[in-house]
Design a protein around this motif. Structure first.
Motif, PDB file in Angstrom:
ATOM      1  N   ARG A  37       0.806  -1.227   0.000  1.00 32.69           N
ATOM      2  CA  ARG A  37       0.000   0.000   0.000  1.00 32.69           C
ATOM      3  C   ARG A  37       0.834   1.270   0.000  1.00 32.69           C
ATOM      4  O   ARG A  37       0.272   2.370  -0.025  1.00 32.69           O
ATOM      5  N   GLY A  38       2.158   1.116   0.033  1.00 33.01           N
ATOM      6  CA  GLY A  38       3.012   2.299   0.088  1.00 33.01           C
ATOM      7  C   GLY A  38       3.073   2.856   1.488  1.00 33.01           C
ATOM      8  O   GLY A  38       2.303   2.454   2.377  1.00 33.01           O
ATOM      9  N   PHE A  39       3.978   3.811   1.682  1.00 32.83           N
ATOM     10  CA  PHE A  39       4.152   4.385   3.013  1.00 32.83           C
ATOM     11  C   PHE A  39       2.889   5.094   3.474  1.00 32.83           C
ATOM     12  O   PHE A  39       2.445   4.924   4.609  1.00 32.83           O
ATOM     13  N   ASP A  40       2.279   5.860   2.577  1.00 33.62           N
ATOM     14  CA  ASP A  40       1.103   6.639   2.978  1.00 33.62           C
ATOM     15  C   ASP A  40      -0.103   5.763   3.241  1.00 33.62           C
ATOM     16  O   ASP A  40      -0.873   6.024   4.160  1.00 33.62           O
ATOM     17  N   GLY A  41      -0.270   4.712   2.427  1.00 32.84           N
ATOM     18  CA  GLY A  41      -1.453   3.870   2.531  1.00 32.84           C
ATOM     19  C   GLY A  41      -1.421   2.921   3.718  1.00 32.84           C
ATOM     20  O   GLY A  41      -2.471   2.510   4.217  1.00 32.84           O
ATOM     21  N   ALA A  42      -0.224   2.561   4.160  1.00 34.18           N
ATOM     22  CA  ALA A  42      -0.128   1.621   5.286  1.00 34.18           C
ATOM     23  C   ALA A  42      -0.426   2.337   6.597  1.00 34.18           C
ATOM     24  O   ALA A  42      -0.047   3.491   6.771  1.00 34.18           O
ATOM     25  N   THR A  43      -1.130   1.642   7.490  1.00 36.78           N
ATOM     26  CA  THR A  43      -1.406   2.241   8.795  1.00 36.78           C
ATOM     27  C   THR A  43      -0.873   1.321   9.889  1.00 36.78           C
ATOM     28  O   THR A  43      -0.816   0.097   9.717  1.00 36.78           O
ATOM     29  N   ILE A  44      -0.498   1.937  10.993  1.00 38.65           N
ATOM     30  CA  ILE A  44      -0.020   1.150  12.130  1.00 38.65           C
ATOM     31  C   ILE A  44      -1.129   0.229  12.629  1.00 38.65           C
ATOM     32  O   ILE A  44      -0.889  -0.916  12.999  1.00 38.65           O
ATOM     33  N   ARG A  45      -2.364   0.726  12.558  1.00 41.78           N
ATOM     34  CA  ARG A  45      -3.500  -0.087  13.006  1.00 41.78           C
ATOM     35  C   ARG A  45      -3.611  -1.383  12.185  1.00 41.78           C
ATOM     36  O   ARG A  45      -3.722  -2.485  12.726  1.00 41.78           O
ATOM     37  N   ALA A  46      -3.542  -1.238  10.844  1.00 32.72           N
ATOM     38  CA  ALA A  46      -3.670  -2.421   9.981  1.00 32.72           C
ATOM     39  C   ALA A  46      -2.470  -3.365  10.156  1.00 32.72           C
ATOM     40  O   ALA A  46      -2.618  -4.591  10.123  1.00 32.72           O
ATOM     41  N   ILE A  47      -1.306  -2.784  10.332  1.00 31.92           N
ATOM     42  CA  ILE A  47      -0.108  -3.609  10.530  1.00 31.92           C
ATOM     43  C   ILE A  47      -0.230  -4.399  11.840  1.00 31.92           C
ATOM     44  O   ILE A  47       0.074  -5.596  11.898  1.00 31.92           O
ATOM     45  N   ALA A  48      -0.716  -3.719  12.872  1.00 34.12           N
ATOM     46  CA  ALA A  48      -0.881  -4.383  14.169  1.00 34.12           C
ATOM     47  C   ALA A  48      -1.887  -5.535  14.047  1.00 34.12           C
ATOM     48  O   ALA A  48      -1.643  -6.646  14.539  1.00 34.12           O
TER      49      ALA A  48
END
Lengths: 212, 212
Positions: A37-48
């Motif tokens: 998703r790229g740097f902007d598209g990725a979220t810490i919430r989704a990664i967690a």
């Protein structure tokens, strides 16, 4: 951010934060998210969520999204630390200062790790995406962002500057084409700095899309 | 160059030229020689000896040293074929014409093979040496050689031009940094051609050795 938090997190997520696998699971989820998703598209919430931990634990381990990203790509240095020095000379010296900093990092102890990152990016499409995000979000955006340009011009100028900077790395450190490979850093700043300066602030035809 | 020659060769060397292993043995010996001694230092005689065949057989199979080299590095195209078109515009259009030709080759059917060569060069020190020799002996020397410069300046200008051209390949085709990755070839010729022109014929500080 304190142990109490981390324990609370662990209870909720079912993963123990002390588990050495947790950090790696977060990093693996981060790599996938940043590449997809790229740097902007990725979220810490989704990664967690993907790693099966609470977002607070990710913050606890890695700080902010920039730091998580740097850990995920195993960046040998944090570009944010060098930025003040690069920007200190003002807009008219941005080209030479970017080249000077690039050579300082690559001629220093970070070279093996930086080289490993470039090598991996060239053979692996996934790592290529991560390296591109690194360049764009951690370096170009910050450097070009100081110039107050419209977004389209910012990206066009950034990608042109990237082409010269990546080429300098390839020619000097990977392919070792002489005399550039063993030239003094200052002579390269003088030779190549003006190109980067022209791309960033000069009068250039900006690259345009194929079909307009 | 005729079968009679090849049979004479085979008798002397003890290898049958019809053996499919012979061609591969010559290519393997050529790769080792070009990587170790560079294009200029490697000789067809030494390569033939290393492969256990007669030099005449190498000539018979591959023609001259340039052709043997192109076969050894698995070059997707012979740069010599494009050279007349690149040089046709004269010295003042060399920069734009080199960029135009590079994009034409990379945007054409040779791209997968060219990409494979770059990928291999980045992970393998040995292939890196071969790609460097390819750039220097097959491309830069021929382009810069038309300018009538002293040897040191020729190499310095060639290596700077290489840094921008390799960087363009990396940014557009490997890392795919936008908008450069999907820009029209002509807009890139306009944006990046002047840089290559400046490196080849313009007023630049030439890269100088560390210890003078």
């Amino acid at each position: 951010m304190e142990p109490a938090d981390a324990r609370g997190v662990a209870r909720r997520s079912g993963r123990r934060p002390g588990n050495p696998g947790t950090r790696e699971a977060v990093l693996a989820a981060a790599r996938a998210a940043f590449a997809e998703r790229g740097f902007d598209g990725a979220t810490i919430r989704a990664i967690a969520t993907a790693a099966g931990v609470d977002p607070a634990l990710v913050h606890h381990y890695f700080g902010n999204k920039d730091k998580l990203f740097l850990a995920a790509v195993e960046a040998p240095e944090d570009p944010a630390e060098f930025l003040p020095e690069v920007l200190a000379g003002g807009n008219d010296r941005l080209g030479e200062n970017v080249v000077r900093m690039l050579l300082k990092v690559w001629d220093g102890p970070a070279r093996p790790a930086a080289l490993a990152l470039v090598r991996s990016a060239v053979v692996n499409e996934w790592t290529a995406k991560l390296l591109r995000e690194f360049l764009v979000s951690q370096i170009l955006r910050r450097v070009v962002g100081t110039l107050g340009l419209p977004a389209a011009e910012r990206e066009a100028r950034g990608s042109m500057a990237a082409s010269q900077l990546i080429g300098l790395v390839m020619t000097r450190y990977v392919l070792k084409v002489e005399p550039l490979a063993s030239a003094s850093p200052e002579s390269l700043v003088a030779a190549i700095g003006p190109t980067v300066q022209r791309y960033l602030t000069g009068d250039v035809d900006l690259p345009a899309q194929q079909k307009r």
